[in-house]
Design a protein around this motif. Structure first.
Motif, PDB file in Angstrom:
ATOM      1  N   TYR A 115       5.154   2.685  -2.754  1.00  0.00           N
ATOM      2  CA  TYR A 115       4.334   1.557  -2.319  1.00  0.00           C
ATOM      3  C   TYR A 115       5.133   0.708  -1.340  1.00  0.00           C
ATOM      4  CZ  TYR A 115       0.182   2.295  -5.118  1.00  0.00           C
ATOM      5  OH  TYR A 115      -0.968   2.812  -5.599  1.00  0.00           O
ATOM      6  N   PHE A 116       4.608   0.600  -0.124  1.00  0.00           N
ATOM      7  CA  PHE A 116       5.327  -0.137   0.924  1.00  0.00           C
ATOM      8  C   PHE A 116       4.877  -1.594   0.977  1.00  0.00           C
ATOM      9  CE2 PHE A 116       5.894   4.183   2.340  1.00  0.00           C
ATOM     10  CZ  PHE A 116       7.193   4.173   2.821  1.00  0.00           C
ATOM     11  N   GLN A 117       5.803  -2.480   1.296  1.00  0.00           N
ATOM     12  CA  GLN A 117       5.423  -3.858   1.564  1.00  0.00           C
ATOM     13  C   GLN A 117       6.310  -4.419   2.673  1.00  0.00           C
ATOM     14  OE1 GLN A 117       6.257  -4.492  -2.498  1.00  0.00           O
ATOM     15  NE2 GLN A 117       7.766  -6.074  -2.092  1.00  0.00           N
TER      16      GLN A 117
ATOM     17  N   ALA B 194       0.838  -1.196   0.000  1.00  0.00           N
ATOM     18  CA  ALA B 194       0.000   0.000   0.000  1.00  0.00           C
ATOM     19  C   ALA B 194       0.866   1.236   0.000  1.00  0.00           C
ATOM     20  CB  ALA B 194      -0.893  -0.003   1.237  1.00  0.00           C
ATOM     21  N   TYR B 195       0.294   2.334  -0.431  1.00  0.00           N
ATOM     22  CA  TYR B 195       1.045   3.584  -0.335  1.00  0.00           C
ATOM     23  C   TYR B 195       0.392   4.420   0.757  1.00  0.00           C
ATOM     24  CZ  TYR B 195      -1.963   6.987  -2.819  1.00  0.00           C
ATOM     25  OH  TYR B 195      -2.947   7.852  -3.191  1.00  0.00           O
TER      26      TYR B 195
ATOM     27  N   LEU C 284      10.222   2.408  10.408  1.00  0.00           N
ATOM     28  CA  LEU C 284      10.029   0.974  10.158  1.00  0.00           C
ATOM     29  C   LEU C 284      10.872   0.524   8.976  1.00  0.00           C
ATOM     30  CD1 LEU C 284       6.169   0.657  10.766  1.00  0.00           C
ATOM     31  CD2 LEU C 284       8.027  -0.144  12.242  1.00  0.00           C
ATOM     32  N   LYS C 285      10.902   1.398   7.945  1.00  0.00           N
ATOM     33  CA  LYS C 285      11.697   1.062   6.767  1.00  0.00           C
ATOM     34  C   LYS C 285      13.182   0.993   7.118  1.00  0.00           C
ATOM     35  CE  LYS C 285      13.680   3.693   4.382  1.00  0.00           C
ATOM     36  NZ  LYS C 285      14.247   4.836   3.723  1.00  0.00           N
ATOM     37  N   ASN C 286      13.648   2.003   7.903  1.00  0.00           N
ATOM     38  CA  ASN C 286      15.065   2.020   8.288  1.00  0.00           C
ATOM     39  C   ASN C 286      15.419   0.828   9.170  1.00  0.00           C
ATOM     40  OD1 ASN C 286      15.587   4.302   6.847  1.00  0.00           O
ATOM     41  ND2 ASN C 286      15.367   5.707   8.582  1.00  0.00           N
ATOM     42  N   ASP C 287      14.412   0.323   9.923  1.00  0.00           N
ATOM     43  CA  ASP C 287      14.680  -0.833  10.786  1.00  0.00           C
ATOM     44  C   ASP C 287      14.634  -2.142   9.993  1.00  0.00           C
ATOM     45  OD1 ASP C 287      15.008   0.814  12.886  1.00  0.00           O
ATOM     46  OD2 ASP C 287      13.029   0.476  13.783  1.00  0.00           O
ATOM     47  N   GLY C 288      14.330  -2.022   8.689  1.00  0.00           N
ATOM     48  CA  GLY C 288      14.353  -3.217   7.847  1.00  0.00           C
ATOM     49  C   GLY C 288      13.062  -4.015   7.868  1.00  0.00           C
ATOM     50  N   LEU C 289      11.989  -3.432   8.460  1.00  0.00           N
ATOM     51  CA  LEU C 289      10.709  -4.158   8.491  1.00  0.00           C
ATOM     52  C   LEU C 289       9.920  -3.948   7.214  1.00  0.00           C
ATOM     53  CD1 LEU C 289       9.601  -3.341  12.150  1.00  0.00           C
ATOM     54  CD2 LEU C 289      10.947  -5.267  11.322  1.00  0.00           C
ATOM     55  N   LEU C 290      10.168  -2.793   6.565  1.00  0.00           N
ATOM     56  CA  LEU C 290       9.438  -2.462   5.344  1.00  0.00           C
ATOM     57  C   LEU C 290      10.405  -2.226   4.206  1.00  0.00           C
ATOM     58  CD1 LEU C 290       6.862   0.196   6.631  1.00  0.00           C
ATOM     59  CD2 LEU C 290       6.546  -2.276   6.461  1.00  0.00           C
ATOM     60  N   THR C 291       9.882  -2.362   3.032  1.00  0.00           N
ATOM     61  CA  THR C 291      10.620  -1.930   1.844  1.00  0.00           C
ATOM     62  C   THR C 291       9.608  -1.279   0.919  1.00  0.00           C
ATOM     63  OG1 THR C 291      11.645  -2.758  -0.172  1.00  0.00           O
ATOM     64  CG2 THR C 291      10.471  -4.349   1.137  1.00  0.00           C
TER      65      THR C 291
ATOM     66  N   LYS D  60       7.480  -9.412   8.449  1.00  0.00           N
ATOM     67  CA  LYS D  60       6.426 -10.415   8.643  1.00  0.00           C
ATOM     68  C   LYS D  60       6.556 -11.075  10.016  1.00  0.00           C
ATOM     69  CE  LYS D  60       5.463 -11.398   3.847  1.00  0.00           C
ATOM     70  NZ  LYS D  60       6.068 -12.038   2.687  1.00  0.00           N
ATOM     71  N   SER D  61       7.765 -11.490  10.348  1.00  0.00           N
ATOM     72  CA  SER D  61       7.943 -12.163  11.646  1.00  0.00           C
ATOM     73  C   SER D  61       7.701 -11.184  12.793  1.00  0.00           C
ATOM     74  CB  SER D  61       9.336 -12.784  11.734  1.00  0.00           C
ATOM     75  OG  SER D  61      10.318 -11.777  11.769  1.00  0.00           O
ATOM     76  N   PHE D  62       8.116  -9.965  12.582  1.00  0.00           N
ATOM     77  CA  PHE D  62       7.894  -8.908  13.579  1.00  0.00           C
ATOM     78  C   PHE D  62       6.397  -8.735  13.809  1.00  0.00           C
ATOM     79  CE2 PHE D  62       7.959  -4.578  15.247  1.00  0.00           C
ATOM     80  CZ  PHE D  62       9.087  -4.584  16.041  1.00  0.00           C
TER      81      PHE D  62
END
Lengths: 109, 603
Positions: free
Chosen positions: A77-79, A28-29, A56-63, A85-87
C-alpha cells in the motif's frame, strides 16, 4: 511524426501527476491505482505503473506498507511522503499553468 | 491432454500448462532484461510478478485449476510488453538525445561473439567487426590478406571460430554490439573503480575512528574485513591491468611463434625466429632434415610430432591471450582434455621416432691412414690451414661451437676437425688421420667414415690442412669427424700458424698454455712434452707481456682525427688497406679468404 507517439508522450508527462493525485486522496495499492488510471484511459498497459512506482519510491516521494491479502500475495500500500506532497502540489500548480497557457493560446484563435 | 508445470510466483503456487509456462517465462525474462540494469530493477520485477500472481489467482477456481495459454496471453496483454511500458524518465532521456545526436545507448560492456546473422563462413569476421566497431568487410579483406602470409590467416580464423561462442540469444546479440570497448570506456571503468576505492577508503577512515573509540570484538572483525576487501580490490585492479597486458603479450608472441613454426616446418627459407637464438647458426629445419632423416617416414613423423608438440602450446598461448582480452570461453572442457591427450601423443611419436633415429647413430667406426715424413725434413715443421680452396658461396659460419653445419650443392661442410700434436717414440715425424662416423651397424659406420672427403697437403716442412670435412648428402649427417695426430720426436719443433687455430684442439704442453695462446709460436718436443723455448708461455709470462703491450699502447700519442669528419664513427672504421690487398690477391683465382683471424693472437 507518429500521432500515437505524441499521444503517448503527452500521457507520460502527466502520469506522475495523476499517480500522486490519486495517492493524495488515499493510500492505495497498485491495482487500485491501475483501476483509476484505466477508467480515465490514462494508461494502456499495466506494466507501465510498476517501474514508475519504484522510481517515485526511490526518489523519496512515496512510501509503502505491506498488507496481507485474501486473494493473492501480500499487497504494497503506497502513500505520499511529505516530500511527495509538496512535489504533488508543485506539479499541480505547473499543470494549472499549462492548462491556462493552452486555453489562452486557443482562445486567441 | 496437457502436461502441467508447478510454479511459484510471489509465494503462491500455480499449476500451469507447459506451453503457457514457457510463454510466461520468456515474458518475465524480457522484463528482467529491460529493468535488470536499472536502479531498483529487482523490485520492479517482484512487483510485476506479484501483480501477475494476483491476476492468476482471480483466474483459478475449484473447477478450473490450471493456468492456460489463454490466461497467460491475457495477463501479458494487460501488463503489456516491456517496450510498451511508458516511463516518463526514459522518454525524457531519449528525447534529449534526439535533440543532440543519435547516440548508441549504453548496453553494458561489449563482448566478443560470432555473428550468425551476417556470416560468410563462421561469422568470425563480422563478430570482430562488431567488437571493434569496424565494417566486417574490412575485417574480411584483412583476413584474406594475411592468408597469403604463410596461411596464418586461415589458422587464426579457425582458432577464433573454434573458441568463440556464437551469439544465439537476443541478449548475447546485444552484448555483441554493446558498449564500445575503447579508451573512454576503459577510463570510465577505471575511474569507477577508483571512485569505489576512494569510497571504501573513506569508509575505512570512519571505521578506523570508530575502532579507536570502542574496541569491540565485532567491530574489530568488521574493520579487518573492510581492510581486507580494500586490499583485495587494489590487487584485483592491478591484476586486471597486468592481465590485459599479459593477454596482449601472449597474442603477439603466440602469433610470432606460430609463424616461425609453420615457416620452419614447411621449410620456407630460414626462420630465424625458431633457431637463431643468440649467435647460433642460421639454417632452416627443412635443411637439417635433408641430412638427418634416412627415410621420409621419419621426416613425416618428426614434422607431425613437432607440429603437435610445439604447435599446441603456441595455440594455447594465443587462446589464453584472446580469452584474457575478450573474455571468450572454451566451448567445452572436453576439447582441453583432448588437446592435452594429443600433445602427449605428439611427445610419444617424437620419442619413438627419435629412438629409431638414435639407433642410426648407435655404432661408431673409424678409418685410419698413417704416414711418415721423410727423414730429410727440417727440424721445424709448420702447421697451417688451407683457407683458399673453397668457393665463396660455401662460406661456413664461424663459431666456437662444436660443429658448424652448412650445406652447399648436396655437400655438408663440418668443422669437426681436431688436430693434436703428440710425442713420437720413433725418430720420424708421423701423421695419423682418423676419420670417424656413426651408423646403425659397424659396417655402415665404417662405410661412412671411408666416404668422408678430407684433404691436406705437405710441401717440404709445411703441413696444410683443410678447416672442414665434406660429407656427401647421401651419406647423411652421422656425427662425422676427422682427428689428426701429428707425432713428433723429441728435439723437433712445430710452429702453429695462426690459421691453425681453426683445427687445433687441446694440445698438451708443459706450460698448460691454452690453444689460442699457442698460435704463432714455436713448440719443441722435450722430455716433458711440448715446450715453448724462446718465450715464457706460462700464465704469468703471458700476463706480463699483455701488460707491457698495453703500456706501450697507452704511451702512444692519441691523434683526435675523428674531429675532421663528424660523420664517421670509430666503431665502423675498417682497415681497408689490408682488405683490399686480400681481395686483390685472391680475385685472380676466383677464390676468397674465408677465415678471418680465428683467435686474437698475443705475440
Amino acid at each position: 511524426m507518429n500521432i500515437e507517439n505524441t499521444k503517448a508522450q503527452m500521457r507520460k508527462g502527466i502520469l506522475e501527476l495523476c499517480i500522486l493525485s490519486i495517492l493524495e486522496k488515499n493510500e492505495a495499492y497498485p491495482s487500485d491505482i491501475l483501476n483509476e488510471l484505466k477508467d480515465s484511459k490514462l494508461i494502456v498497459v499495466e506494466g507501465t505503473l510498476y517501474p514508475l512506482l519504484t522510481r517515485l519510491k526511490n526518489d523519496g516521494l512515496l512510501t509503502y506498507r505491506w498488507e496481507e491479502s485474501t486473494s493473492g500475495p501480500p499487497r504494497k500500500y503506497f502513500q505520499l511522503t511529505e516530500l511527495g506532497k509538496s512535489f504533488s502540489n508543485e506539479l499541480d500548480s505547473s499543470w494549472q499553468d499549462l492548462q491556462k497557457a493552452v486555453q489562452k493560446i486557443r482562445s486567441k484563435k | 491432454m496437457n502436461k502441467t508445470v508447478t510454479i511459484n510466483i510471489s509465494g503462491i503456487i500455480f499449476n500451469i500448462d507447459e506451453g503457457a509456462y514457457s510463454t510466461l517465462k520468456q515474458y518475465l525474462e524480457s522484463i528482467k532484461q529491460k529493468f535488470g540494469t536499472t536502479k531498483g530493477g529487482e523490485e520492479i520485477l517482484t512487483d510485476i510478478e506479484a501483480r501477475i500472481a494476483e491476476m492468476f489467482h482471480e483466474k483459478v477456481s475449484d473447477t478450473k485449476q490450471v493456468i492456460s495459454q489463454v490466461d497467460v496471453n491475457g495477463v501479458i496483454a494487460i501488463m503489456g510488453q516491456p517496450e510498451q511500458f511508458e516511463d516518463p524518465e526514459a522518454e525524457a532521456n531519449t528525447s534529449y538525445n534526439n535533440d543532440t545526436a543519435h547516440e548508441e545507448p549504453r548496453r553494458g560492456p561489449r563482448r566478443f561473439f560470432r555473428d550468425p546473422d551476417s556470416k560468410i563462413i563462421g561469422g568470425v569476421c563480422s563478430g570482430v567487426g562488431h567488437y571493434f566497431g569496424i565494417d566486417p568487410v574490412i575485417i574480411r579483406i584483412i583476413f584474406v590478406a594475411i592468408v597469403f602470409f604463410g596461411g596464418s590467416g586461415v589458422i587464426a580464423y579457425l582458432v577464433l571460430w573454434a573458441i568463440t561462442p556464437e551469439a544465439k540469444t537476443t541478449s548475447e546479440k546485444l552484448q555483441m554490439k554493446g558498449q564500445r570497448v575503447d579508451i573512454d570506456s576503459i577510463r570510465q571503468s577505471v575511474s569507477d573503480e577508483a571512485g569505489n576505492l576512494k569510497k571504501k577508503f573513506n569508509h575505512l577512515g570512519e571505521k578506523a575512528d570508530e575502532f579507536g573509540k570502542q574496541v569491540d570484538s565485532g567491530k574489530v572483525e568488521n574493520f579487518f574485513t573492510t581492510l581486507f576487501n580494500f586490499i583485495l580490490n587494489i590487487v584485483k585492479l592491478v591484476l586486471t591491468f597486468v592481465g590485459k597486458f599479459f593477454g596482449i603479450l601472449l597474442i603477439i608472441f603466440g602469433g610470432l611463434f606460430l609463424l616461425s613454426l609453420i615457416g620452419s616446418l614447411l621449410g620456407l627459407g630460414t626462420m630465424s625466429g625458431m633457431i637463431n637464438i643468440g649467435d647460433a647458426n642460421v639454417f632452416s629445419l627443412a635443411e637439417v632434415y635433408e641430412f638427418i632423416f634416412s627415410s621420409s617416414y621419419h621426416r613425416t613423423a618428426i614434422t607431425i610430432g613437432l607440429a603437435i608438440v610445439c604447435g599446441i602450446p603456441v595455440l594455447a598461448m594465443l587462446y589464453g591471450g584472446i580469452k584474457i582480452l575478450f573474455g571468450v570461453k572454451m566451448p567445452s572442457s572436453k576439447i582441453g582434455a583432448g588437446v592435452t591427450l594429443l600433445w602427449f601423443a605428439g611427445i610419444v611419436l617424437m620419442l619413438l621416432t627419435g629412438f629409431q633415429i638414435g639407433k642410426e647413430f648407435s655404432k661408431q667406426d673409424k678409418v685410419v691412414s698413417q704416414f711418415s715424413l721423410p727423414p730429410s725434413t727440417a727440424d721445424t715443421i709448420i702447421i697451417d690451414v688451407n683457407d683458399e680452396l673453397y668457393p665463396v658461396d660455401a662460406e661456413p659460419e664461424i663459431s666456437d661451437d662444436y660443429f658448424v653445419l652448412k650445406s652447399y650443392e648436396d655437400e655438408l661442410f663440418l668443422t669437426t676437425v681436431e688436430l693434436d700434436v703428440i710425442e713420437n717414440q720413433n725418430d720420424s715425424i708421423s701423421i695419423k688421420i682418423i676419420q670417424e662416423a656413426r651408423g646403425n651397424s659397424f659396417d655402415d659406420a665404417a662405410n661412412r667414415a671411408e666416404n668422408i672427403v678430407y684433404s691436406y697437403s705437405i710441401t717440404n716442412n709445411r703441413l696444410t690442412f683443410d678447416p672442414f670435412l665434406i660429407v656427401k648428402k647421401e651419406d647423411l649427417f652421422r656425427n662425422q669427424k676427422v682427428k689428426i695426430k701429428v707425432a713428433i720426436p723429441q728435439g723437433k719443433t712445430v710452429f702453429l700458424d695462426k690459421t691453425s687455430g681453426w683445427i687445433i684442439y687441446d694440445i698438451k704442453n708443459t706450460t698448460r698454455t691454452r690453444d689460442r695462446y699457442m698460435l704463432n709460436n714455436y713448440w719443441t718436443m722435450t722430455e716433458d712434452g711440448l715446450d715453448c723455448l724462446n718465450k715464457d708461455m706460462s700464465r704469468n709470462g703471458i700476463r706480463a707481456r699483455k701488460k707491457a703491450s698495453r703500456e706501450r699502447a697507452s704511451k702512444k700519442p692519441v691523434v683526435p682525427n675523428y674531429k675532421a669528419n663528424p660523420n664517421s664513427t670509430d666503431s665502423t672504421k675498417i682497415d681497408t688497406s689490408t682488405t683490399a690487398a686480400y681481395v686483390q690477391k685472391f680475385s685472380s683465382v676466383n677464390t676468397y679468404p674465408l677465415f678471418p683471424t680465428p683467435f686474437t693472437v698475443f705475440g
